[in-house]
Each structure stands twice: as C-alpha cells, then as structure tokens.
Enzyme design. Structure first.
Site, mmCIF file in Angstrom:
data_model
loop_
_atom_site.group_PDB
_atom_site.id
_atom_site.type_symbol
_atom_site.label_atom_id
_atom_site.label_comp_id
_atom_site.label_asym_id
_atom_site.label_seq_id
_atom_site.Cartn_x
_atom_site.Cartn_y
_atom_site.Cartn_z
ATOM 1 N N ASP A 237 0.843 -1.192 0.000
ATOM 2 C CA ASP A 237 0.000 0.000 0.000
ATOM 3 C C ASP A 237 0.886 1.254 0.000
ATOM 4 O O ASP A 237 1.819 1.358 0.789
ATOM 5 C CB ASP A 237 -0.889 -0.046 1.260
ATOM 6 C CG ASP A 237 -2.067 0.902 1.175
ATOM 7 O OD1 ASP A 237 -2.457 1.292 0.056
ATOM 8 O OD2 ASP A 237 -2.615 1.250 2.239
ATOM 9 N N HIS B 14 -8.455 9.698 3.578
ATOM 10 C CA HIS B 14 -7.911 8.711 4.516
ATOM 11 C C HIS B 14 -8.267 9.074 5.960
ATOM 12 O O HIS B 14 -8.209 10.243 6.334
ATOM 13 C CB HIS B 14 -6.382 8.656 4.408
ATOM 14 C CG HIS B 14 -5.892 8.073 3.117
ATOM 15 N ND1 HIS B 14 -5.366 8.851 2.108
ATOM 16 C CD2 HIS B 14 -5.837 6.802 2.674
ATOM 17 C CE1 HIS B 14 -5.007 8.062 1.106
ATOM 18 N NE2 HIS B 14 -5.279 6.816 1.420
ATOM 19 N N GLY B 15 -8.596 8.046 6.765
ATOM 20 C CA GLY B 15 -8.824 8.280 8.195
ATOM 21 C C GLY B 15 -10.178 8.908 8.466
ATOM 22 O O GLY B 15 -11.087 8.845 7.642
HETATM 23 ZN ZN ZN Z 1 -4.547 5.017 0.775
#
Ligand code: ZN
Length: 276
Positions: A79, A175-176
C-alpha cells in the site's frame, strides 16, 4: 490461495462488485481478514504499508504462507509504495501487487516513475496500482476533499503511457476520520469508469458510508481500502469485554473478532460475498 491482484480485480470489474482491501500489519489481523473472506466465500486483498511491520521480508513469509493455505483467492498489495526501493523490496517479499504512489508529484514524474516500476513488476507477474489525483487525509477534508480530484482526460493518458493494471482515483474520499461529511462525486466516477475501462480503486473507505461505498462498487470501483474502521472495531470489541482476571488471555482473540466482523460487514456492503 495466493493469486495476482489483477485476477481478482478483473473479475470484480466484470461482475460489478468491489473487493475489500483491509490494511494488515500482524499475524492476528491477517488471520482475521482471511477468516472473514473464507466465511463469506469472498476474494480478499491484503494491503500492507511498507512500514506497517518492522520487517517486510519476514512479514512477507507469514502472510504469503497464510494466503497459500486459504480456501479463497488472496492477493497481497504493497500500500502506498513511496519509493523504487520499497516497491522492489515488496516484490522480493513475494507480494503479488504493488501500489506506486507518486500522486503528489507532477504528472510527468508520476508517469515516468510508475512506468519504470510497471516494467519491473510485470516482468515477474506482479500487478501494479498507481494513483492519479490525490486522496488526502480526512482531518483536512475541508481542503483535501475538494482539491486534487482525478481529471478523466489526464487519467486516460496516464493509463495509456504507464500500462498500470488498476488506478486509485480521487473522487472525494479521504484517509482516516472525516472532518465533516464525505462528498463523493459519482458523476466523476462514472466518467472515469467509462473512459478508462480498467479496475478503479477507492482509498479511504472508512467512514465513507455504506450506501456510498455500495454505489461506488456498482459504478466501477473494484477495490476499497479500509483501515481506520477495522482498527476501531478491534478496539471496541476488546474494550466491550470484561477483562478482569484471566480474561486478558483472550486479548488477541477479541481484537481479531472485532476486525473480522467489520471485514465481513464490508464484504457484504461491497457485494463480493460468494464471488471467490
Ligand atoms: Zn490510501
């Protein structure tokens, strides 16, 4: 069984569903993710950031061994591969896919560096994911969620010039944890799917909303990366237990159960149940 990520994604594109790609970093969550996939008879993609585990080659041995024993197709993807060295190292660690992330570089650099790694990876049957546009972090969503969206014409050129197998696109996820509500551009996704005709990848699945993700899976997204929600589910399962006395010995089992149940939830949402 350990398979190429391309084979999983090509089937997903044809079948109009998406495959969950949980971020994993230790034996316990690898086992939890694979068990979830086996119980749902679904393919699964294990996403491993380079620094997720202190030793990528040792971790590669564990994860590929568990993948080979699985009764369902399992791909292992690096990733956000941040450098040429990290990507080559992941190939050496027997990953079946690498993500080359040069999304914060100018277009021509992104093309040149991705293309170089496509040549290396394809020589040994490893799939390549790249990113065009930039998926930012949810904490800055009021800025990141509205800039850096993938340009469809640029994406066509990018895929032609690099020869990537799949592309991570920026269509409004982050993200997150999100600051505010996610605003996903479905029309942009439809245009990208129509123009590119390759499997597309969605980063920042956590907190994006089940209905939104299900819709994305129908419109050409073939892989959804998940991390934050799975970790939260692990911790919630652990802290919901009475951990007095010897119950602490169940720690890893509780963490694994929480992780596994959330992966199963997303397999249902993304429509890959029964597609192994
Ligand atoms: Zn990512």
């Amino acid at each position: 069984m350990l398979v190429s990520m391309k084979s999983i994604l090509d089937n997903a594109l044809e079948g109009k569903y998406a495959v969950a790609a949980p971020n994993v970093d230790n034996e316990h969550n690898v086992r939890a993710a694979i068990e979830a996939a086996e119980e749902m008879n679904s393919p699964i993609i294990l996403g491993v950031p380079y620094h997720a585990n202190p030793d990528i080659e040792y971790f590669g041995r564990i994860i590929t061994d568990l993948a080979r024993r699985a009764s369902v197709p399992v791909a292992i993807n690096l990733d956000h591969g941040a450098s040429y060295e990290h990507c080559v190292h992941a190939i050496r660690a027997q990953f079946t896919s690498i993500m080359v992330d040069r999304s914060q570089e100018p277009f021509e650099i992104n093309v040149a560096e991705t293309k170089e790694l496509v040549k290396v990876a394809h020589a040994v049957g490893v799939t390549v994911e790249a990113e065009l546009g930039h998926v930012g972090v949810g904490e800055n969503y009021d800025v990141d969620g509205y800039t850096g969206l993938t340009d469809p014409d640029e994406a066509v050129r990018f895929v032609e010039e690099t020869g990537v197998d799949c592309l991570a696109v920026a269509i409004g996820t982050a993200h997150g944890v999100y600051k505010g509500e996610p605003n996903i551009r479905f029309e942009l996704l439809e245009e990208l799917t129509e123009k590119l005709q390759i499997p597309l990848v969605l980063h920042g699945g956590s907190g994006s909303g089940d209905e939104n993700l299900a819709k994305c899976a129908k419109l050409g997204i073939c892989k959804v990366n998940l991390s934050n929600d799975l970790r939260k589910a692990s911790i919630e399962e652990l802290t919901s237990q009475d951990l007095s006395g010897n119950a602490v010995y169940g720690m890893y089992r509780f963490l694994g159960e929480g992780f596994k149940n959330k992966v199963k939830h997303y397999i249902t949402v993304l429509g890959s149940e029964g597609k192994a």
